[in-house]
Design an enzyme around this catalytic site. Sequence first.
Site, short mmCIF file in Angstrom:
data_model
loop_
_atom_site.label_atom_id
_atom_site.label_comp_id
_atom_site.label_asym_id
_atom_site.label_seq_id
_atom_site.Cartn_x
_atom_site.Cartn_y
_atom_site.Cartn_z
N TRP A 102 0.82 -1.22 0.00
CA TRP A 102 0.00 0.00 0.00
C TRP A 102 0.85 1.26 0.00
O TRP A 102 0.45 2.27 -0.57
CB TRP A 102 -0.98 -0.02 1.17
N ASP A 172 -2.35 6.42 6.04
CA ASP A 172 -3.37 5.50 5.54
C ASP A 172 -3.78 4.62 6.72
O ASP A 172 -2.97 3.85 7.23
CB ASP A 172 -2.74 4.67 4.41
N LYS A 196 -12.95 -2.18 5.45
CA LYS A 196 -12.29 -3.04 6.44
C LYS A 196 -12.94 -2.92 7.81
O LYS A 196 -13.35 -3.91 8.38
CB LYS A 196 -10.79 -2.70 6.53
C1 LIG Z 1 -7.47 -2.13 1.34
C2 LIG Z 1 -6.45 -1.08 1.53
C3 LIG Z 1 -6.25 -0.05 0.59
C4 LIG Z 1 -6.97 0.00 -0.73
O1 LIG Z 1 -8.26 0.33 -0.59
P1 LIG Z 1 -9.27 0.43 -1.86
O2 LIG Z 1 -10.46 0.99 -1.16
O3 LIG Z 1 -9.46 -0.93 -2.39
O4 LIG Z 1 -8.69 1.36 -2.83
C5 LIG Z 1 -5.31 0.93 0.88
N1 LIG Z 1 -4.60 0.90 2.01
C6 LIG Z 1 -4.75 -0.08 2.94
C7 LIG Z 1 -3.93 -0.06 4.17
C8 LIG Z 1 -5.68 -1.09 2.72
O5 LIG Z 1 -5.82 -2.07 3.63
#
Ligand SMILES: *Cc1c(COP(=O)(O)O)cnc(C)c1O
Length: 360
Positions: A102, A172, A196
């Site tokens: 990521w 993030d 998530k």
């Molecule tokens: C799942 C995830 C993403 C990507 O998310 P999308 O909504 O599919 O673009 C980015 N960063 C982390 C830490 C993630 O777990």
Amino acid sequence: MERVYNFSAGPSMLPVEVLEQAQKEMLCYGTSGMSVMEMSHRSKDFENIIYTAEDDIKELMNIPDNYKVLFLQGGGNMQFAMVPLNLMNKNKKIDLVNTGQWTKKAMAEAKKYGEVNVVASSDDKTFTYIPKLDPATFSKDADYFYICLNNTIYGTRYTKLPETGAIPLVADASSNILSEKIDVSKFGLIFAGAQKNLGPAGVTVVIVRDDLIGNAREYTPTMLDYATHVKERSLYNTPPTYSIYTMGLVFKWLKKMGGVEVMQKVNEEKAALLYNFLDNSALFKGTVVPEDRSLMNVPFVLPTDELNEKFIAEAKAKGFVNLKGHRTVGGMRASIYNAMPVEGVKKLVEIMEKFELENK
Ligand SMILES: *Cc1c(COP(=O)(O)O)cnc(C)c1O
């Protein structure tokens, strides 16, 4: 068919109470005579839904008044572009810690708009740890400092934040938001895709400090400018109304559970159950160094691919699904977000114990 224990990394399980509430209100929301899906985003009912969700997350995360909360689309991936477009605006240079897939994707996007200085990386050991950081190596003139707080794929998390001084820290938090206490005042910006730990896919939460809004690069599309969404309180265009409504139900559920601090205790208890088992097992092994282990995503392996496959298949047959590890790591991964009850983890450990006895 009974509901399974779903260990998916995302989209992931939602609290049953939330799904039941949504079911009850599916045909008629309140006195509207219609489903939230059928409602104008300009209606009083929907305004009430979105503004209540905004208030609730502010309360749950104790978000200071000089931050705005936005509900956007495009997922975490769109933030990989939106963050540099909006914040990489002075020296066109950022610092970043590479802790996996990521942050690599965030890096690739940021490079389109300027220079990315990789302060540290755990690439050398397949991202099984969080690198130790020395502030002396940080750029003095970075527009911001970028990290991923919890690495969903590799199962690592920060327990100590980098000390970036006046340089805004951007994080993030897609896979750990609302799972543990986050001191928002330490950040310039935090973002998280909902699927998530917050709700269904389709909505992305952005928490951004006021002074970072309104200086996007000149060519930034209107829809990718935070200022556009701040001005219209996330109602510039049609937002993902049903996802926002469901996320709002998750916020209410979490408040009823006692909030983030109580949830963190439960999450620590769940993670400890699994890690204690892994530390004492002769067959199963955790893949992450103990001090950087995630509370949310727990990767582990058996000695051979055959055993990994056998375990995943047997677990699935017993109603424990989505335990297959990410394709880049192999083995297994149990994602144990807020909605996973303690009981689900206890029962998972039980089947792991049994598997170990049978396969010694
Ligand atoms: C799942 C995830 C993403 C990507 O998310 P999308 O909504 O599919 O673009 C980015 N960063 C982390 C830490 C993630 O777990």
